[in-house]
Design a protein around this motif. Structure first.
Motif, PDB file in Angstrom:
ATOM      1  N   GLU A   1      27.975 -12.388   6.667  1.00 31.50           N
ATOM      2  CA  GLU A   1      27.495 -11.403   7.633  1.00 31.50           C
ATOM      3  C   GLU A   1      28.645 -10.718   8.359  1.00 31.50           C
ATOM      4  O   GLU A   1      28.704  -9.484   8.435  1.00 31.50           O
ATOM      5  CB  GLU A   1      26.552 -12.059   8.646  1.00 31.50           C
ATOM      6  CG  GLU A   1      25.939 -11.063   9.621  1.00 31.50           C
ATOM      7  CD  GLU A   1      24.935 -11.696  10.561  1.00 31.50           C
ATOM      8  OE1 GLU A   1      24.516 -11.024  11.516  1.00 31.50           O
ATOM      9  OE2 GLU A   1      24.577 -12.870  10.340  1.00 31.50           O
ATOM     10  N   ASP A   2      29.573 -11.501   8.899  1.00 31.51           N
ATOM     11  CA  ASP A   2      30.695 -10.902   9.626  1.00 31.51           C
ATOM     12  C   ASP A   2      31.656 -10.197   8.681  1.00 31.51           C
ATOM     13  O   ASP A   2      32.126  -9.088   8.970  1.00 31.51           O
ATOM     14  CB  ASP A   2      31.443 -11.968  10.427  1.00 31.51           C
ATOM     15  CG  ASP A   2      30.727 -12.320  11.725  1.00 31.51           C
ATOM     16  OD1 ASP A   2      29.704 -11.685  12.029  1.00 31.51           O
ATOM     17  OD2 ASP A   2      31.194 -13.239  12.411  1.00 31.51           O
TER      18      ASP A   2
ATOM     19  N   ARG B   1      30.938  -6.681   7.775  1.00 31.07           N
ATOM     20  CA  ARG B   1      31.051  -5.649   8.808  1.00 31.07           C
ATOM     21  C   ARG B   1      32.478  -5.448   9.286  1.00 31.07           C
ATOM     22  O   ARG B   1      32.813  -4.417   9.857  1.00 31.07           O
ATOM     23  CB  ARG B   1      30.176  -6.014  10.012  1.00 31.07           C
ATOM     24  CG  ARG B   1      28.677  -5.988   9.721  1.00 31.07           C
ATOM     25  CD  ARG B   1      27.890  -6.225  10.994  1.00 31.07           C
ATOM     26  NE  ARG B   1      28.032  -7.593  11.481  1.00 31.07           N
ATOM     27  CZ  ARG B   1      27.692  -7.975  12.708  1.00 31.07           C
ATOM     28  NH1 ARG B   1      27.243  -7.096  13.588  1.00 31.07           N
ATOM     29  NH2 ARG B   1      27.824  -9.239  13.066  1.00 31.07           N
ATOM     30  N   MET B   2      33.322  -6.452   9.048  1.00 32.40           N
ATOM     31  CA  MET B   2      34.684  -6.409   9.572  1.00 32.40           C
ATOM     32  C   MET B   2      35.609  -5.584   8.681  1.00 32.40           C
ATOM     33  O   MET B   2      35.259  -5.191   7.573  1.00 32.40           O
ATOM     34  CB  MET B   2      35.228  -7.837   9.716  1.00 32.40           C
ATOM     35  CG  MET B   2      34.577  -8.644  10.823  1.00 32.40           C
ATOM     36  SD  MET B   2      35.111 -10.381  10.826  1.00 32.40           S
ATOM     37  CE  MET B   2      36.869 -10.198  11.224  1.00 32.40           C
TER      38      MET B   2
ATOM     39  N   ARG C   1      32.901 -13.836  21.965  1.00 32.12           N
ATOM     40  CA  ARG C   1      31.527 -14.278  21.721  1.00 32.12           C
ATOM     41  C   ARG C   1      31.085 -15.351  22.706  1.00 32.12           C
ATOM     42  O   ARG C   1      29.892 -15.619  22.850  1.00 32.12           O
ATOM     43  CB  ARG C   1      31.396 -14.772  20.277  1.00 32.12           C
ATOM     44  CG  ARG C   1      31.182 -13.626  19.294  1.00 32.12           C
ATOM     45  CD  ARG C   1      31.097 -14.078  17.874  1.00 32.12           C
ATOM     46  NE  ARG C   1      30.465 -13.035  17.060  1.00 32.12           N
ATOM     47  CZ  ARG C   1      30.557 -12.954  15.751  1.00 32.12           C
ATOM     48  NH1 ARG C   1      31.259 -13.864  15.071  1.00 32.12           N
ATOM     49  NH2 ARG C   1      29.942 -11.988  15.082  1.00 32.12           N
TER      50      ARG C   1
ATOM     51  N   ASN D   1      37.297  -4.023  14.516  1.00 29.06           N
ATOM     52  CA  ASN D   1      36.516  -5.256  14.410  1.00 29.06           C
ATOM     53  C   ASN D   1      35.765  -5.554  15.702  1.00 29.06           C
ATOM     54  O   ASN D   1      34.615  -6.001  15.677  1.00 29.06           O
ATOM     55  CB  ASN D   1      37.421  -6.421  14.022  1.00 29.06           C
ATOM     56  CG  ASN D   1      37.798  -6.384  12.557  1.00 29.06           C
ATOM     57  OD1 ASN D   1      37.068  -5.828  11.739  1.00 29.06           O
ATOM     58  ND2 ASN D   1      38.932  -6.981  12.214  1.00 29.06           N
TER      59      ASN D   1
ATOM     60  N   LEU E   1      31.567  -5.622  15.695  1.00 35.84           N
ATOM     61  CA  LEU E   1      30.788  -6.806  16.050  1.00 35.84           C
ATOM     62  C   LEU E   1      30.210  -6.715  17.457  1.00 35.84           C
ATOM     63  O   LEU E   1      29.712  -7.700  18.003  1.00 35.84           O
ATOM     64  CB  LEU E   1      31.651  -8.064  15.900  1.00 35.84           C
ATOM     65  CG  LEU E   1      32.157  -8.352  14.484  1.00 35.84           C
ATOM     66  CD1 LEU E   1      32.836  -9.711  14.417  1.00 35.84           C
ATOM     67  CD2 LEU E   1      31.039  -8.278  13.455  1.00 35.84           C
TER      68      LEU E   1
END
Length: 395
Positions: A68-69, A72-73, A120, A141, A145
């Motif tokens: 998932e990360d 997107r990164m 986070r 990034n 996120l």
């Protein structure tokens, strides 16, 4: 994304660049030439090249950051390799949060892996790096996120950054140069001595270092921690403001931590018992094998080998247990005959203190049959030996 400039990278962040990159989410690198030819009919060649490179890096990053990360990164080739694994960064951020840290100066932030983990947990981060492309990637990034409000990314020389007012400093010096890994801590960029001085100026600090650092290089006021994930040693950390002189081996997932401020002396060596324990690599690096042996009521098989043996089985998260059926002097003919007699075709070879390579041994003994076994090549009381058995399961 080889030799991409900040301008090339900026093009990836445009609506056209994002759409192009999204279209490559599941592309097959084996078909790159055909894909590139097709895409260059509709997009600039430089943008296509940057997007394909970035798609490859995202695929490689899945193991470190999760699908998932990683999907997107953004990454740079070196930055993805040197970035902290997400599980380790999350653990370290948790330690800082538990100390009450609410703001961190992340020096040598790279692509921002640690900054993301800190943010986070609601921690405000100043992320600093001197490379323009790396800074652009870290900033992207944070935005990708949804953490940009907590992460300020700054292009600067970390040695010129004022960290006053931050609860903690995290420093990740570069440990690779033009010729590969740098083993001398004073060869890090910035040098370890500078990082230690910067750490001493903050209420709390953590310095990420190579796990092979000599124990004598650890400052007296620091706590030294070695971290493994899924059995692989990933890094070491020097902590300031926690437990001066402490030594810790942390195993992920968990976390499980074995720590002491007063290490035990090395246990005595003795004959191989029914069970052999292989300590986790973090335990070995932290020089805490004696502590595990004490928990197990065990002894070493050789004064120079980090294998523990005992006559009774005890559960421990800090070592893998094997039940030993045979202890033999090293000899290929004898091993080959034993394996043939027992119908062993699935052979796991482990070694410590032996010059024989596992693949070399496998080729020479040519295991065949339906059964499995583990052979451990090592020294017992100074003599080259073979221990035959298998891992203990169900405990």
């Amino acid at each position: 994304m080889d030799r991409v400039t900040p301008e090339d990278f900026a093009a990836l962040l445009t609506p056209e660049g994002r759409a192009l990159l999204d279209s490559l989410h599941d592309y097959d690198p084996a078909r790159e030439l055909a894909v590139a030819t097709r895409l260059r009919r509709e997009h600039p060649a430089a943008l296509v090249s940057a997007a394909l490179g970035q798609a490859r890096l995202r695929q490689r990053a899945v193991a470190k950051f999760g699908a998932e990360d990683a999907g997107r990164m953004y990454f740079t080739p070196g930055g993805g390799e040197m970035a902290t694994r997400a599980s380790v960064a999350t653990y370290r951020a948790g330690r800082l949060a538990a100390l009450g840290v609410r703001s961190v100066a992340d020096l040598c932030c790279g692509i921002g892996g640690d900054a993301l983990a800190l943010a986070r947990l609601g921690i405000r981060v100043l992320a600093v790096d001197r490379d323009p492309l790396t800074v652009a990637v870290a900033r992207a990034n944070a935005e990708a996120l949804g953490l940009a409000e907590l992460i300020e990314v700054r292009e600067a020389d970390v040695t010129a950054v004022d960290t006053a007012g931050y609860d903690a400093v995290f420093i990740d010096p570069a440990r690779r140069g033009g010729r590969g890994r740098i083993f001398d801590p004073e060869g890090y960029s910035p040098p370890l001595s500078w990082a230690v001085a910067a750490a001493r100026s903050a209420p709390y600090a953590a310095i990420k270092i190579a796990p092979g650092i000599p124990h004598e290089a650890v400052p007296a006021e620091a706590e030294a921690e070695w971290i493994s994930d899924q059995g692989d040693v990933k890094e070491a950390v020097l902590w300031f403001g926690t437990e001066p002189g402490g030594v810790r081996a942390t195993l992920l997932p968990g976390p499980r931590a074995l720590r002491t401020a007063d290490p035990l002396p090395d246990p005595a060596a003795g004959p191989v018992g029914r069970y052999l324990y292989e300590p986790d690599g973090a335990v070995i690096r932290a020089h805490l094998v004696a502590e595990v042996a004490d928990q197990l009521g065990g002894r070493l098989i050789d004064p120079t080998i980090a294998y523990i043996t005992a006559d009774e089985l005890r559960a421990t998260p800090y070592a893998t247990a094997y039940e030993i059926t045979d202890v033999l002097p090293f000899g290929l003919k004898k091993l080959k005959a034993l394996l043939r007699e027992r119908g062993v075709g699935i052979l796991t070879v482990k070694k410590r203190g032996s010059a024989i390579e596992p693949e070399e041994l496998r080729k020479k003994v040519k295991p065949q049959g339906p059964h499995s076994a583990t052979v451990i090549l090592t020294r017992v009381d100074g003599a080259p030996s073979m221990l035959i058995g298998g891992p203990v399961t169900g405990r």
